[in-house]
Design a protein around this motif. Sequence first.
Motif, short mmCIF file in Angstrom:
data_model
loop_
_atom_site.label_atom_id
_atom_site.label_comp_id
_atom_site.label_asym_id
_atom_site.label_seq_id
_atom_site.Cartn_x
_atom_site.Cartn_y
_atom_site.Cartn_z
N ALA A 204 0.66 -0.95 -0.18
CA ALA A 204 -0.53 -0.21 -0.26
C ALA A 204 0.97 1.07 -0.26
O ALA A 204 0.13 2.57 -0.43
CB ALA A 204 -0.97 -0.25 1.36
N ALA A 205 2.09 1.43 0.49
CA ALA A 205 2.65 2.26 0.91
C ALA A 205 3.36 2.45 -1.06
O ALA A 205 3.57 3.97 -0.98
CB ALA A 205 3.48 2.09 2.00
N ARG A 206 4.07 1.62 -1.21
CA ARG A 206 4.99 1.74 -2.43
C ARG A 206 3.10 2.47 -3.63
O ARG A 206 3.85 2.74 -4.04
CB ARG A 206 4.69 0.51 -3.44
N VAL A 207 2.57 1.96 -3.30
CA VAL A 207 0.98 2.48 -4.38
C VAL A 207 0.66 4.12 -3.92
O VAL A 207 0.93 4.63 -4.78
CB VAL A 207 0.17 1.58 -4.59
N SER A 208 0.93 3.96 -3.17
CA SER A 208 0.93 5.56 -2.71
C SER A 208 1.58 6.38 -2.43
O SER A 208 1.24 7.65 -2.86
CB SER A 208 0.33 5.61 -0.72
N GLN A 209 3.17 5.85 -2.53
CA GLN A 209 4.12 6.63 -3.43
C GLN A 209 4.18 7.22 -4.79
O GLN A 209 4.89 7.83 -5.36
CB GLN A 209 5.31 6.29 -3.29
N GLY A 210 2.82 6.15 -5.81
CA GLY A 210 3.07 5.83 -6.98
C GLY A 210 2.40 7.12 -7.64
O GLY A 210 1.71 8.21 -6.97
N GLN A 211 1.80 7.11 -9.03
CA GLN A 211 1.08 8.11 -9.43
C GLN A 211 -0.30 7.87 -8.77
O GLN A 211 -1.14 6.31 -8.56
CB GLN A 211 0.60 7.86 -10.72
N GLU A 212 -1.26 8.42 -7.93
CA GLU A 212 -2.89 7.76 -7.78
C GLU A 212 -3.53 7.48 -8.71
O GLU A 212 -3.71 7.48 -10.29
CB GLU A 212 -3.19 9.55 -7.20
N VAL A 213 -4.65 6.85 -8.45
CA VAL A 213 -5.30 6.07 -9.22
C VAL A 213 -6.69 6.25 -9.78
O VAL A 213 -7.41 6.93 -8.11
CB VAL A 213 -5.78 4.69 -8.74
N ASP A 214 -7.18 6.98 -10.14
CA ASP A 214 -8.24 7.67 -11.15
C ASP A 214 -9.10 6.83 -10.69
O ASP A 214 -9.61 6.24 -11.91
CB ASP A 214 -8.12 8.38 -11.91
N LYS B 36 -12.58 3.83 -15.49
CA LYS B 36 -12.48 2.31 -15.67
C LYS B 36 -11.27 2.57 -16.49
O LYS B 36 -10.82 3.16 -17.51
CB LYS B 36 -13.59 2.04 -17.03
N PRO B 37 -10.80 1.67 -15.54
CA PRO B 37 -9.24 1.00 -16.29
C PRO B 37 -9.33 0.30 -17.97
O PRO B 37 -10.45 -0.76 -18.04
CB PRO B 37 -9.34 -0.04 -15.51
N ALA B 38 -8.53 1.08 -18.86
CA ALA B 38 -8.35 0.09 -20.24
C ALA B 38 -8.49 -0.99 -19.86
O ALA B 38 -7.38 -1.41 -19.55
CB ALA B 38 -6.96 1.26 -21.09
N SER B 39 -9.06 -1.66 -20.85
CA SER B 39 -8.51 -3.34 -21.47
C SER B 39 -6.97 -3.74 -22.03
O SER B 39 -6.37 -2.53 -23.01
CB SER B 39 -9.42 -4.00 -22.19
N GLY B 40 -6.66 -4.86 -21.24
CA GLY B 40 -5.24 -4.99 -22.22
C GLY B 40 -5.28 -5.57 -23.01
O GLY B 40 -6.30 -5.70 -24.32
N ALA B 41 -4.48 -5.85 -24.31
CA ALA B 41 -4.26 -5.79 -25.61
C ALA B 41 -4.69 -7.32 -25.39
O ALA B 41 -4.29 -8.66 -24.79
CB ALA B 41 -2.96 -5.82 -26.23
N PRO B 42 -5.90 -8.08 -26.40
CA PRO B 42 -6.61 -9.14 -26.38
C PRO B 42 -4.74 -10.24 -26.34
O PRO B 42 -3.84 -10.05 -27.33
CB PRO B 42 -7.13 -9.40 -27.78
N VAL B 43 -5.68 -11.47 -25.95
CA VAL B 43 -4.67 -12.11 -25.97
C VAL B 43 -4.84 -13.59 -27.22
O VAL B 43 -5.71 -13.71 -27.10
CB VAL B 43 -4.77 -13.44 -24.49
#
Length: 483
Positions: free
Chosen positions: A25-35, A39-46
């Motif tokens: 959690a600390a590592r996440v908080s130190q990085g870019q905040e999540v908006d 909706k998160p973008a989908s990854g490339a189709p497998v």
Amino acid sequence: MKKPTTEFWQRAFLAFTVGLFLSCAARVSQGQEVDRSKKPASGAPVALRIPAIQMRSLKNGIKVAVLEQHELPLVAVRVVVDAAPTLDPSGKEGVSSLTAAMLSEGTTTRTADQLAESFADLGNRVTPSGFTTVVPNVDSSMKLLADMLLHPAFPAPSLERLRQNSLATLKRQMDQPSYLARRVFMNTVWGAGHPYERTPTEESLKAITRDDLVAFHGRYYRPQNVKFVVAGDVTPAAAVAMIEKAFGKWPAGGFKARYTIPAAKGAAPGTIYLYDRPSSPQSVLLVGGVGPARNTPDFYAIDVMNTALGGAFSSRLNLNLRETHSFTYGAGSVFSYRLTPQPGDFYAISQVATPKTDSALVEMMRELREIGAKRPLSADEVSFAKSSAVKSLPLNFETVEQIASAGVNVLREGLPLNYYNTLTASYRRVTPAQANAAAKKYVDPSRETIVVVGDRKEIEAGLKAAGLGPVVVVDENGKPVTK
């Protein structure tokens, strides 16, 4: 020094887990905040890729499909026997299923208990339909498999036990409204005595003898009706060698499995067939009819269309009957297929609250009617259905067992050997026009059979008032009843 207790280790594990969570959690908080408003973008189709299906043959004609996958030292072997229930002799319905079940009840050289001891020694189970094991155990497992398939003993006590189990299962099924709806459906669509309608009954199960099982086995459990699928850490040469060693002396004879299927007799269009289930808190609605064969060129368009109609949680049927009207916990539709080139079935089905039976049926019929007429599928619905089909495919091929199952499906359905590696492209080629054409061609409520299973005294008047068609009260065999 005292030995650490169980409580000590539990506390230590809890402390470690909490510390790990806080560190992440600390590592996440130190990085870019999540908006979280986006909706998160989908990854490339497998891309879907399964091992190539390599076909080989034994000297006695048995076909072997090999799918190499060398990531783990595991091998999955599956047996495909063409001995469907439609081959059951008239009056002896259930012979095929009892024959298959009896193969694991002992051989001419091993009792069922001795087979179980052999499985325990190996650390893996072997059934008449195959096994999955580590490479060093393949030969021993193959010997047990061959013993069950080639030398079943059909012990009389086991037959009686399995017969009683089948009778108990049948009794339970007769209490299940969904089973009863399917029985009425098969009888009214295909007709009494049709191969697809015939199913085990109390009379047929009691009529089956040990000699019937021996005869069925000798007639159809023959090389010409058997195929093998071998997947995993094995080469085609090795697979053929080990199967040839165990099954190469399987004698020819018997008969090639052949299916003579007459046309459906058909039910009266626009008729509601009502099976009375007194005091039932719910009603089963089933609307359907004859479907296409598995080898239809419209297969992918049908599948995409049906996903939007009733094959997904967000489908039209489920959103209407569940989300909009709260008639049910779920509603859907199915295209089921048989061995090519036999025809299949199509049906929409739902269990609804008894007081809402007529209203739910009206909505179900409306959805079936409008998808091929005034409310065709939109581009977004087709796009979602295609995406659902494509993106879920890789999850079906993660294990050696799943890969073996894919090989079984190809052999059983008579599909091209590269079927799965062309599946993604085949779905993506489906256009909205093709999906809507499939709806018009294969979903026509004016031709479908309507089956309702529920409390007659509570629902019959409402069904008649709904104006969908005449109501005929029938038994489980689709025959009208007078009372």
